[in-house]
Design an enzyme around this catalytic site. Structure first.
Site, PDB file in Angstrom:
ATOM      1  N   LYS A  40       0.829  -1.209   0.000  1.00 54.57           N
ATOM      2  CA  LYS A  40       0.000   0.000   0.000  1.00 54.57           C
ATOM      3  C   LYS A  40       0.864   1.260   0.000  1.00 54.57           C
ATOM      4  O   LYS A  40       0.607   2.197  -0.742  1.00 54.57           O
ATOM      5  CB  LYS A  40      -0.930   0.048   1.229  1.00 54.57           C
ATOM      6  CG  LYS A  40      -1.914  -1.100   1.308  1.00 54.57           C
ATOM      7  CD  LYS A  40      -2.946  -0.880   2.417  1.00 54.57           C
ATOM      8  CE  LYS A  40      -2.352  -0.748   3.794  1.00 54.57           C
ATOM      9  NZ  LYS A  40      -1.684  -1.956   4.302  1.00 54.57           N
ATOM     10  N   ARG A  88      -9.512   1.030   9.154  1.00 49.12           N
ATOM     11  CA  ARG A  88      -9.087  -0.314   9.548  1.00 49.12           C
ATOM     12  C   ARG A  88     -10.118  -1.004  10.427  1.00 49.12           C
ATOM     13  O   ARG A  88      -9.919  -2.174  10.768  1.00 49.12           O
ATOM     14  CB  ARG A  88      -7.779  -0.215  10.332  1.00 49.12           C
ATOM     15  CG  ARG A  88      -6.522  -0.519   9.500  1.00 49.12           C
ATOM     16  CD  ARG A  88      -5.336  -0.143  10.354  1.00 49.12           C
ATOM     17  NE  ARG A  88      -4.155  -0.890  10.148  1.00 49.12           N
ATOM     18  CZ  ARG A  88      -3.063  -0.402   9.549  1.00 49.12           C
ATOM     19  NH1 ARG A  88      -3.081   0.790   8.992  1.00 49.12           N
ATOM     20  NH2 ARG A  88      -1.970  -1.121   9.486  1.00 49.12           N
ATOM     21  N   ARG A 148      11.949  -6.274   5.020  1.00 47.64           N
ATOM     22  CA  ARG A 148      11.865  -4.849   4.659  1.00 47.64           C
ATOM     23  C   ARG A 148      12.852  -4.035   5.508  1.00 47.64           C
ATOM     24  O   ARG A 148      12.998  -4.262   6.694  1.00 47.64           O
ATOM     25  CB  ARG A 148      10.433  -4.368   4.917  1.00 47.64           C
ATOM     26  CG  ARG A 148      10.246  -2.863   4.734  1.00 47.64           C
ATOM     27  CD  ARG A 148       8.807  -2.513   4.572  1.00 47.64           C
ATOM     28  NE  ARG A 148       8.024  -2.599   5.797  1.00 47.64           N
ATOM     29  CZ  ARG A 148       6.725  -2.304   5.872  1.00 47.64           C
ATOM     30  NH1 ARG A 148       6.076  -1.905   4.792  1.00 47.64           N
ATOM     31  NH2 ARG A 148       6.073  -2.398   7.014  1.00 47.64           N
ATOM     32  N   ARG A 208      11.826  -1.622  10.789  1.00 48.62           N
ATOM     33  CA  ARG A 208      10.754  -1.100  11.636  1.00 48.62           C
ATOM     34  C   ARG A 208      10.579  -2.053  12.812  1.00 48.62           C
ATOM     35  O   ARG A 208      10.607  -3.257  12.620  1.00 48.62           O
ATOM     36  CB  ARG A 208       9.449  -1.060  10.825  1.00 48.62           C
ATOM     37  CG  ARG A 208       9.198   0.270  10.163  1.00 48.62           C
ATOM     38  CD  ARG A 208       8.035   0.236   9.241  1.00 48.62           C
ATOM     39  NE  ARG A 208       6.764  -0.215   9.847  1.00 48.62           N
ATOM     40  CZ  ARG A 208       5.586  -0.144   9.237  1.00 48.62           C
ATOM     41  NH1 ARG A 208       5.504   0.382   8.014  1.00 48.62           N
ATOM     42  NH2 ARG A 208       4.488  -0.558   9.818  1.00 48.62           N
ATOM     43  N   ARG A 251       0.022  -8.455  13.636  1.00 45.47           N
ATOM     44  CA  ARG A 251      -0.641  -7.454  12.786  1.00 45.47           C
ATOM     45  C   ARG A 251      -1.565  -8.135  11.775  1.00 45.47           C
ATOM     46  O   ARG A 251      -2.634  -7.617  11.442  1.00 45.47           O
ATOM     47  CB  ARG A 251       0.416  -6.600  12.062  1.00 45.47           C
ATOM     48  CG  ARG A 251       1.127  -5.631  13.014  1.00 45.47           C
ATOM     49  CD  ARG A 251       2.452  -5.141  12.463  1.00 45.47           C
ATOM     50  NE  ARG A 251       2.319  -4.325  11.284  1.00 45.47           N
ATOM     51  CZ  ARG A 251       3.313  -4.124  10.400  1.00 45.47           C
ATOM     52  NH1 ARG A 251       4.483  -4.689  10.581  1.00 45.47           N
ATOM     53  NH2 ARG A 251       3.116  -3.357   9.367  1.00 45.47           N
TER      54      ARG A 251
HETATM   55  P1  AMP Z   1       1.026   0.719   8.922  1.00 46.76           P
HETATM   56  O1  AMP Z   1       2.247   1.503   8.614  1.00 46.76           O
HETATM   57  O2  AMP Z   1      -0.167   1.127   8.104  1.00 46.76           O
HETATM   58  O3  AMP Z   1       1.261  -0.781   8.865  1.00 46.76           O
HETATM   59  O4  AMP Z   1       0.605   1.057  10.444  1.00 46.76           O
HETATM   60  C1  AMP Z   1       1.489   0.818  11.507  1.00 46.76           C
HETATM   61  C2  AMP Z   1       0.734   0.817  12.826  1.00 46.76           C
HETATM   62  O5  AMP Z   1       0.115   2.091  13.042  1.00 46.76           O
HETATM   63  C3  AMP Z   1      -0.388  -0.185  12.936  1.00 46.76           C
HETATM   64  O6  AMP Z   1       0.060  -1.499  13.276  1.00 46.76           O
HETATM   65  C4  AMP Z   1      -1.235   0.446  14.057  1.00 46.76           C
HETATM   66  O7  AMP Z   1      -0.620   0.286  15.309  1.00 46.76           O
HETATM   67  C5  AMP Z   1      -1.141   1.930  13.706  1.00 46.76           C
HETATM   68  N1  AMP Z   1      -2.211   2.322  12.752  1.00 46.76           N
HETATM   69  C6  AMP Z   1      -2.048   2.764  11.480  1.00 46.76           C
HETATM   70  N2  AMP Z   1      -3.235   3.043  10.918  1.00 46.76           N
HETATM   71  C7  AMP Z   1      -4.173   2.757  11.839  1.00 46.76           C
HETATM   72  C8  AMP Z   1      -5.588   2.806  11.842  1.00 46.76           C
HETATM   73  N3  AMP Z   1      -6.300   3.208  10.770  1.00 46.76           N
HETATM   74  N4  AMP Z   1      -6.241   2.431  12.982  1.00 46.76           N
HETATM   75  C9  AMP Z   1      -5.568   2.039  14.081  1.00 46.76           C
HETATM   76  N5  AMP Z   1      -4.224   1.941  14.133  1.00 46.76           N
HETATM   77  C10 AMP Z   1      -3.519   2.297  13.024  1.00 46.76           C
END
Ligand code: AMP
Length: 217
Positions: A13, A86, A125, A158, A169
């Site tokens: 994404k 989400r 990654r 990360r 996740r």
């Molecule tokens: P990502 O980079 O999109 O994988 O997001 C990393 C982390 O940020 C996730 O595992 C959540 O802890 C938090 N996060 C990102 N977007 C959301 C969302 N829409 N709702 C809740 N937590 C989020």
């Protein structure tokens, strides 16, 4: 152009959103990136969310919704949502914002990907601490080990990309986010794109979808 990109962590994404936003001139609203930036700054919001992000748990809906609403308000040129919504509650909050602002989503795209591929992709990654460029030890290794090709800064993993946290996740995705697929399938122009191919092939298909949505809008 207003679009939502859905998909499991690691489906591509972030990579695809950056390219599409440059191509179509819309704002890239990536909640994960926003949270990581706040955590890096040690801001009050960063301190509030860091435990959730590091453990691979979702940040509470009220916090995410408030943050995204402020970004949507500031993005009159259109936007691409990456990592939001989400949960069902977040999707409903987005619908409410659209209704209140007399706007609609032009396209919802799901980037599909097999779980074992996601785990491998995420655990290999690496991200540049300087410019944010993303590498992959299997498919896009840096020219020099541990160093960014673009700016020379150190590459890091990360802390939510370890195998245990990636699996957590994915569980969260399957439980809370995957149900949104049927929610969007019925209500919006919905596209299912195979994210397991080369990034270039995926970009081409996404550009075609969004290009057609722009023309049809
Ligand atoms: P990502 O980079 O999109 O994988 O997001 C990393 C982390 O940020 C996730 O595992 C959540 O802890 C938090 N996060 C990102 N977007 C959301 C969302 N829409 N709702 C809740 N937590 C989020």
């Amino acid at each position: 152009m207003r679009a939502v990109l859905l998909g499991a962590p690691g489906a591509g994404k972030g990579t695809q959103s950056k390219i599409l936003c440059e191509r179509f001139g819309m704002a890239h609203i990536a909640t994960g990136d926003l949270f990581r930036a706040e955590i890096g700054k040690k801001s009050p919001l960063g301190l509030k969310v860091q435990d959730y992000v590091q453990k691979g748990m979702l940040v509470p809906d009220s916090v995410v919704i408030e943050l995204v609403a402020s970004k949507l308000d500031a993005s009159a040129q259109g936007w691409l949502l990456d990592g939001f919504p989400r949960t069902h509650e977040q999707a409903q909050a987005l619908d409410k914002w659209l209704e209140q602002n007399g706007q609609k989503i032009d396209a919802v795209v799901l980037l599909s990907m097999k779980e074992d591929v996601v785990v491998r992709r995420l655990t290999s990654r690496r991200t540049c601490g300087g410019c944010g460029a993303v590498f992959n030890l299997d498919t896009r290794p840096p020219r020099e080990e541990g160093k960014c090709d673009a700016c020379g800064a150190a590459l890091t993993q990360r802390n939510d990309d370890t195998e245990a946290t990636v699996r957590k996740r994915l569980m969260v995705f399957n439980d809370l986010t995957a149900p949104l697929i049927s929610y969007y399938k019925h209500a919006h122009d919905f596209y299912d794109v195979d994210g397991g191919r080369s990034p270039e092939a995926v970009t081409k298909e996404l550009e075609g979808i969004l290009g057609a949505a722009v023309k049809g809008a």
